[in-house]
Motif scaffolding. Structure first.
Motif, mmCIF file in Angstrom:
data_model
loop_
_atom_site.group_PDB
_atom_site.id
_atom_site.type_symbol
_atom_site.label_atom_id
_atom_site.label_comp_id
_atom_site.label_asym_id
_atom_site.label_seq_id
_atom_site.Cartn_x
_atom_site.Cartn_y
_atom_site.Cartn_z
ATOM 1 N N THR A 165 0.980 -1.528 -0.152
ATOM 2 C CA THR A 165 0.096 0.333 -0.176
ATOM 3 C C THR A 165 1.076 1.056 0.037
ATOM 4 N N GLN B 139 1.908 4.778 1.492
ATOM 5 C CA GLN B 139 1.358 5.807 2.853
ATOM 6 C C GLN B 139 1.127 7.251 2.669
ATOM 7 N N ARG C 221 -8.769 11.804 3.351
ATOM 8 C CA ARG C 221 -9.568 9.663 2.764
ATOM 9 C C ARG C 221 -10.570 10.647 1.445
ATOM 10 N N TYR D 17 -9.332 6.827 -5.793
ATOM 11 C CA TYR D 17 -8.419 5.329 -5.669
ATOM 12 C C TYR D 17 -9.280 4.863 -4.923
ATOM 13 N N ILE E 200 -9.026 3.479 0.318
ATOM 14 C CA ILE E 200 -8.950 3.924 0.810
ATOM 15 C C ILE E 200 -8.916 3.666 2.373
ATOM 16 N N ARG F 220 -3.508 5.648 4.044
ATOM 17 C CA ARG F 220 -3.080 4.483 2.994
ATOM 18 C C ARG F 220 -4.170 4.129 1.926
ATOM 19 N N VAL F 221 -3.481 4.749 0.742
ATOM 20 C CA VAL F 221 -3.919 4.125 -0.282
ATOM 21 C C VAL F 221 -3.539 2.844 -1.336
ATOM 22 N N GLY F 222 -4.475 2.145 -1.922
ATOM 23 C CA GLY F 222 -4.371 0.642 -2.185
ATOM 24 C C GLY F 222 -3.718 -0.052 -1.710
ATOM 25 N N ARG F 223 -4.087 -1.122 -2.309
ATOM 26 C CA ARG F 223 -4.223 -3.013 -2.134
ATOM 27 C C ARG F 223 -3.755 -3.230 -3.819
ATOM 28 N N ALA G 134 3.150 -1.882 -6.808
ATOM 29 C CA ALA G 134 3.039 -0.683 -6.299
ATOM 30 C C ALA G 134 3.657 0.579 -6.229
ATOM 31 N N LEU H 57 1.606 -4.355 3.177
ATOM 32 C CA LEU H 57 0.482 -4.723 3.781
ATOM 33 C C LEU H 57 0.662 -6.266 4.227
#
Length: 225
Positions: free
Chosen positions: A143, A145, A159, A166, A169, A185-188, A195, A215
């Protein structure tokens, strides 16, 4: 007072401790049989008193007299050799924590590890990090930050602004020695390379310079800087 982003922390003084040689030998982890070939170079800092006795990100209690380190992306339990490029001294540490979330640093050493590479007085030194063993350091989920705030409302507003573009979040609460922080934090994303591509997109479109971090499975531990 104005909200401030989470900052790096380092012990300002060293308490009386056992003799460095005896402590290091007792806590030295056994290196894995063969290197995986993954290396990186950058700056290393160290962390001590404010975090000693608190939970690390992997859930165990951080002991600054053991040979451990914090890294943003390497899997927990990864064994790495850290070499101080200023003097050639090296040590082997186990990754137990996440961080440092500070520009221009790639690893945060325990006090014991910093002593072994003679970086305590300097605080920050250039190092080479070499992964030992067969671990795949770039597999897994990651992820980005994009910020850390003392005021949860500020994290929630950012957020909400980013959520149109995105997903997922999320806000991670972190109880630091200096008080509570809220990390946005954004994304997985599967794979560290992907990433980093998302990080470039966030930089180009939003102006962020995000930190790529792994993660980890299970509930978050204490966390580092």
């Amino acid at each position: 007072p104005a909200d401030t982003a989470e900052s790096a922390k380092r012990a300002t003084g060293i308490p009386e401790v056992p003799a460095p040689g005896a402590t290091a030998k007792r806590n030295r982890p056994a290196p894995a049989p063969a290197p995986s070939g993954y290396t990186e170079e950058g700056n290393a800092s160290w962390y001590g008193v404010p975090f000693h006795g608190r939970h690390a990100s992997n859930g165990e209690i951080y002991d600054m007299y053991k040979l451990t380190a914090a890294h943003r992306t390497l899997p927990f339990e990864t064994m790495v050799r850290v070499t101080n490029l200023n003097n050639g001294k090296s040590t082997v540490v186990r990754i137990t924590d996440r961080g440092p979330f500070v520009d221009n640093r790639i690893i945060d050493l325990s006090l014991a590890a910093a002593r072994e590479v003679d970086s305590v007085d300097a605080g920050v030194v250039p190092v080479r990090v070499e992964v030992l063993g067969g671990v795949d350091p770039i597999a897994g989920f990651f992820t980005l930050q994009v910020g850390a705030f003392r005021d949860r409302g500020n994290a929630e507003r950012l957020r909400d602004r980013l959520s149109a573009s995105y997903s997922p979040i999320f806000i991670q609460q972190y109880d630091s020695p200096d008080g509570m922080f809220y990390r946005l934090r954004v994304g997985r994303v599967s794979g560290e390379d992907a990433a980093r591509q998302l990080g470039e997109q966030l930089h180009d479109r939003e102006g962020f310079t995000p930190f790529v971090t792994r993660l980890d499975e299970g509930p978050p531990g204490g966390g580092n800087r």
